[in-house]
Design a protein around this motif. Structure first.
Motif, short mmCIF file in Angstrom:
data_model
loop_
_atom_site.label_atom_id
_atom_site.label_comp_id
_atom_site.label_asym_id
_atom_site.label_seq_id
_atom_site.Cartn_x
_atom_site.Cartn_y
_atom_site.Cartn_z
N HIS A 17 -5.20 4.59 3.15
CA HIS A 17 -3.75 5.41 3.59
C HIS A 17 -3.40 4.76 4.95
N ASN A 27 0.78 -1.25 0.10
CA ASN A 27 -0.08 -0.12 0.06
C ASN A 27 0.92 1.13 -0.18
N PHE A 48 1.31 17.81 7.30
CA PHE A 48 2.17 16.78 7.54
C PHE A 48 3.04 16.46 6.44
N GLY A 49 3.01 16.99 5.54
CA GLY A 49 3.89 17.05 4.37
C GLY A 49 3.37 15.86 3.45
N TYR A 50 2.31 15.23 3.38
CA TYR A 50 1.74 14.54 2.28
C TYR A 50 1.43 15.15 1.05
N LEU A 51 0.85 16.20 1.13
CA LEU A 51 0.46 17.03 0.08
C LEU A 51 1.15 18.13 -0.18
N PRO A 104 0.54 4.52 -0.69
CA PRO A 104 0.17 5.70 0.17
C PRO A 104 0.57 5.67 1.93
N ALA A 105 -0.04 4.53 2.18
CA ALA A 105 0.04 4.16 3.50
C ALA A 105 1.46 4.00 3.80
N ALA A 106 2.22 3.62 2.97
CA ALA A 106 3.81 3.74 3.39
C ALA A 106 4.13 4.91 3.70
N ARG A 107 3.69 5.87 2.77
CA ARG A 107 4.43 7.15 2.84
C ARG A 107 3.59 7.89 4.25
N MET A 108 2.48 7.57 4.29
CA MET A 108 2.01 8.18 5.59
C MET A 108 2.68 7.84 6.51
N LEU A 109 3.20 6.38 6.70
CA LEU A 109 4.13 6.13 8.05
C LEU A 109 5.49 6.87 8.02
N GLY A 110 5.84 7.55 6.98
CA GLY A 110 6.80 8.09 6.92
C GLY A 110 8.22 7.49 6.40
N ILE A 111 7.82 6.35 5.67
CA ILE A 111 8.67 5.59 4.89
C ILE A 111 9.28 6.48 3.89
N LYS A 112 10.50 6.45 3.44
CA LYS A 112 10.98 7.00 2.49
C LYS A 112 11.01 6.07 1.13
N TYR A 163 0.12 11.76 11.26
CA TYR A 163 -1.25 12.11 10.77
C TYR A 163 -1.94 10.49 10.42
N VAL A 187 7.29 12.47 10.32
CA VAL A 187 7.46 11.49 11.37
C VAL A 187 8.45 11.54 12.56
N ARG A 188 9.70 11.81 11.68
CA ARG A 188 10.82 11.90 12.62
C ARG A 188 10.78 12.91 13.55
N SER A 224 -4.85 9.05 8.71
CA SER A 224 -5.74 9.24 7.69
C SER A 224 -7.22 8.58 8.00
N GLN A 252 -3.17 17.25 5.68
CA GLN A 252 -2.21 16.50 4.99
C GLN A 252 -1.05 17.45 4.59
N THR A 293 7.16 13.49 4.36
CA THR A 293 6.51 12.74 5.55
C THR A 293 7.39 12.08 6.49
N SER A 294 8.14 11.61 6.05
CA SER A 294 9.37 11.03 6.64
C SER A 294 10.13 12.03 7.77
#
Lengths: 319, 522
Positions: B363, A196, B323-326, A198-206, B355, B349-350, B357, B320, B345-346
């Protein structure tokens, strides 16, 4: 009840391993040559090259990506290795190392294009396959580079305790990468992205960095396969790698890697490559026309996918 | 085509329409003795339900009670292990065509967003009479226009579906279910979950009209007010078993919830963090981007900031972007005194900004991975050393989180997609908590979650605030915002319209701001 605890992917690898073992058992029964050490060595050696490409391809497929240019990267890097050691007279080991680094560079380049421009990897790498093949032909004009120094040839031809050296190299690398895939954060991120994005990005994964790294890895492994093939043949053929890509995808699929990402294991893919290798070998031993090989490999892939989908339905109910 | 009656305010607890519903003659669909087992799970056990003509039948139950399984059986998507479905007096097992008389509108939008409204309405074309070699586009669009008129959908037949508002898409899905064939029963699964109050009214008018036409409506919703407003009778499920079927008039909210939960539930509880607000932890200044403009606010430690607004007001987009997603055009975000790198986003998070969803499936979860890996994916700082994950450490940490957040799963190795929505949500919140955020943004955190789990989520939010986390809650439910926030900001058309102290403001003030008005308007 016990089955539940193993988890789906472990069970799948188990099934693929059992199929491979059964295939080997049946083959040794129907053909007296099959189990001979000479024949086993032939299978192992051809598995070595396909296995390296398959490992990289499987990692990409776990991400939900594909690289169609891995075969031509292998061929081009084989030619580069040949030119460095023969035409430029560099140390042959250094030449091979440099050629593998070129492979990493090509993989990196594919990864940058896919992530940077947001391109579909299938389409992009079909185009890049043409580019790498073209450079190969421009460099060689279609003529093989001969006189590869003997000191590197043991990497392709040699044996240790009767096991081909390239097979050992492949096995070590494949196992290492299997451990990385399942036991390291990096590997888990690959599964997360493939499952997934988008979910990975939401988790802050690069996500993009990891995609680029896996493309680079796959390019490196393809280049390693290409240069080892040069060492095995003693010549750098421009045609090296031409027939690697489709089997690498087929092997991964047979081994339980989902084309849509997030499910499978590089180990399963290697076992899948083993199944293809044994089937191709038994076709040859039985004197079946090589023209039939493609048909049979194709049917095996279809069977594998059907089995996968049927077992899924059985395990999880319809839909 | 039957006419739709003019929109009129619906009186609550409307009596069942027509005398036919009082006798068993009016039964359109009946399920008897339904038991459904999956490997290792019994999803339903000896459940019965009858849907009558001209009545709205609510199926109530907590997450995992078996509502969706029952729906799958009523629509013929799954055949039950035991029991039978009788449609129009005939067993459906003998004639699966009977299932065509039951329409189903799922909770998630499932339209072809790049195709036109007309194409969406009449797909599959074979069933709707457009199955020739070439599509008669003109005839299709003419008929589509009629349907759009009938269902009061604000769209043109040739318009691409993605350009429609969410509520129009929702109505379009209902229109699609109804325009193909003569339906007896229409099943609506959480139809209001992404609609705002006025849009819900439109939907309810349509449901009332269908009821008057003599259709049977199955209505599934976690929102009590809606259930009591629309329902004629309700079937309550708990843990896969039938609790009973009751006329709506015999129930009140408290009674219904305790039937669902199997014990008393307090819904009036308010959740206010028992903590003095600390220093400013998050500053957003002049954030502008696609769908929002000049968003500025501050958030303190221990504060729960509620974000209210209509769907499309820019709540999700702006958060969003924080949070850096958009992407962001201009503006900046300062987290705990440090400027935050936007669009990454990373980095967020760091830095401790998380966030969650509203789109749990899209998401949130990694559907094909196990519960273990879904939660474990944020724990590597604790569980991995020198690039390798310790399986035992990971299992121990994840079990701890699963227990603490009360995630119900038979095994950590289960794929998370097989968990109920509420348990998925708790798993995701647990996973986020493990990162020890400084600021947590929750976007519709209780969407599609039953009341008891909702209360658990509110309790978690309160605990977080008390632990010094700054929390932002986006919600379309006014009661939810009033229950758990300390301050409420209202967005309208991409801007912050007004900010209120939750203790002192009135509902009226809030609603006015949500609709873009200043004090004395509307």
């Amino acid at each position: 009840m016990k089955l539940k605890n193993i988890g789906f992917s472990t069970m799948q690898i188990g099934i693929v391993a059992i199929v491979l073992a059964a295939l080997i058992a049946v083959s040794s029964l129907v053909s007296e040559y099959f189990a001979s050490s000479y024949n086993m060595m032939i299978i192992a050696r051809s598995l070595a090259f396909i296995g390296l490409v398959t490992t990289g391809q499987a990692m990409l497929m776990l991400l939900g990506e594909l690289d169609i240019s891995l075969g031509t990267i292998g061929g081009l890097c084989g030619v580069i290795a040949g030119m460095l050691m023969v035409n430029l007279g560099l140390n042959p080991f250094v030449s091979m190392l440099l050629a593998v680094m070129f492979g990493a560079l090509f993989g990196l380049f594919n990864g940058l294009l896919v992530t940077g421009l947001g391109l579909h990897s299938l389409v992009l790498t079909i185009a890049m396959a043409g580019v790498y093949k073209g450079i190969n032909l421009v460099l060689t004009k279609g003529v093989a580079i001969t006189n590869i120094p003997e000191q590197v040839q043991f990497l392709g031809r040699g044996q240790v305790w009767g096991i081909p050296v390239p097979f050992i190299i492949m096995l070590v690398i494949a196992l290492l990468i299997t451990v990385i895939a399942h036991k390291s954060p990096f590997g888990r991120y690959i599964f997360a992205i493939g499952d997934n994005p988008p979910a990975a990005r939401m988790l802050g994964i690069k996500t993009n960095r990891i995609r680029i790294m896996v493309f680079t890895l796959a390019g490196t492994l393809a280049a390693l396969a290409g240069t080892l093939m040069v060492a095995r043949l003693g010549t750098a053929q421009p045609s090296i790698g031409d027939s690697w890509v489709l089997p690498s995808i087929a092997a991964a699929v047979i081994g339980g890697v989902a084309t849509t990402g997030g499910v499978g294991s590089p180990l399963g893919a290697i076992l899948g490559a083993g199944i293809i290798g044994v089937i191709e070998n038994i076709i040859v031993l039985y004197g079946v026309s090589p023209y039939w090989q493609g048909v049979i490999s194709g049917v095996v892939v279809v069977l594998a996918i059907s089995f996968d989908s049927i077992s899924r339905r059985f395990l999880f109910g319809r839909h | 085509m039957a006419s739709v009656r003019a929109p009129a305010p619906t009186s609550p607890a409307e009596p069942p329409g027509g005398a036919a519903t009082d006798t068993t003659d009016g039964v359109l669909v009946e399920a008897r003795g339904i038991t459904q087992t999956y490997p290792g799970v019994t999803a339903l056990e000896d459940v019965a339900i009858s849907i009558r003509a001209g009545s709205v039948h609510v199926i109530a139950g907590e997450n995992g009670a078996g509502k969706s399984t029952l729906v799958k059986i009523l629509t013929g998507t799954e055949s039950p292990t035991r029991g039978e479905v009788i449609i129009g007096g005939r067993p459906a097992a003998e004639d699966p065509q009977l299932f065509h008389r039951i329409g189903y509108v799922p909770q998630e939008l499932s339209l072809f967003s790049h195709m036109t409204v007309a194409e969406n309405l009449f797909m599959p074309f074979e069933q709707s009479g457009y199955g020739g070699a070439l599509l008669n586009t003109r005839r299709m669009q003419r008929n589509a226009a009629e349907q759009l008129e009938r269902f009061k959908i604000n769209a043109r037949p040739e318009q691409q579906v993605q350009s429609l508002s969410v509520s129009d898409q929702q109505l379009l899905m209902i229109a699609r279910a109804l325009s193909h064939r003569e339906l007896d029963v229409l099943i609506l699964d959480e139809p209001t979950s992404s609609l705002t109050a006025s849009e819900v009214e439109r939907l309810f008018d349509l449901i009332n009209a269908l009821r008057d036409e003599g259709k049977g409506i199955v209505f599934i919703s976690h929102k009590s007010e809606e259930v009591f407003e629309m329902g004629d009778e309700t079937t309550v499920l708990r843990n896969g078993k039938l609790v009973g079927t009751y006329p709506m008039a015999d129930l009140d909210e408290r009674r219904l919830l305790s039937l669902m939960a199997g014990r008393e539930v307090d819904t009036d509880e308010r959740f206010k963090p028992e903590v003095d607000e600390g220093e400013v932890i998050l500053q957003v200044r002049g954030l502008t981007g696609p769908g929002f403009e000049n968003i500025s606010f501050e958030l303190r430690r221990g504060e729960v900031l509620g974000l209210a607004g209509l769907v499309g007001a820019g709540r999700t987009e702006s958060m969003q972007a924080v949070f850096g997603y958009l992407p962001v055009k201009s503006g900046d975000v300062v987290l705990d005194g440090e400027p935050l790198k936007l669009g990454d986003t990373s980095a967020s998070v760091r830095a401790g900004l998380l966030y969650l969803s509203e789109e749990r499936k899209l998401h949130g979860i990694l559907p094909l991975q196990s519960v273990l890996h879904n939660i474990g994916v944020t724990l590597f700082d604790e569980t991995a050393r020198r690039g390798l994950i310790s399986a035992s450490k990971e299992r121990a940490r994840v079990s701890e989180i699963v227990q603490r957040f009360d995630v119900k799963t038979s095994s950590l190795g289960n794929r998370i997609m097989f968990l109920s929505g509420g348990n998925q949500q708790k798993a995701i919140i647990g996973r986020a908590m493990a990162l020890q955020p400084k600021v947590l943004i929750l976007d519709e955190p209780t969407r599609g979650i039953d009341v008891r789990t909702k209360i658990e989520v509110y309790r978690i939010i309160t605990q977080l605030a008390e632990a010094g986390v700054g929390v932002i809650v986006i919600s379309s439910e006014m009661t939810e915002l009033r229950k758990c926030s300390t301050r409420i900001a209202c967005l309208y058309a991409g801007r912050i319209q007004a900010e209120f102290d939750n203790e002192t403001c009135s509902n009226e003030e809030l609603v006015t701001a949500i609709f873009g008005g200043r004090r004395d308007e509307q």
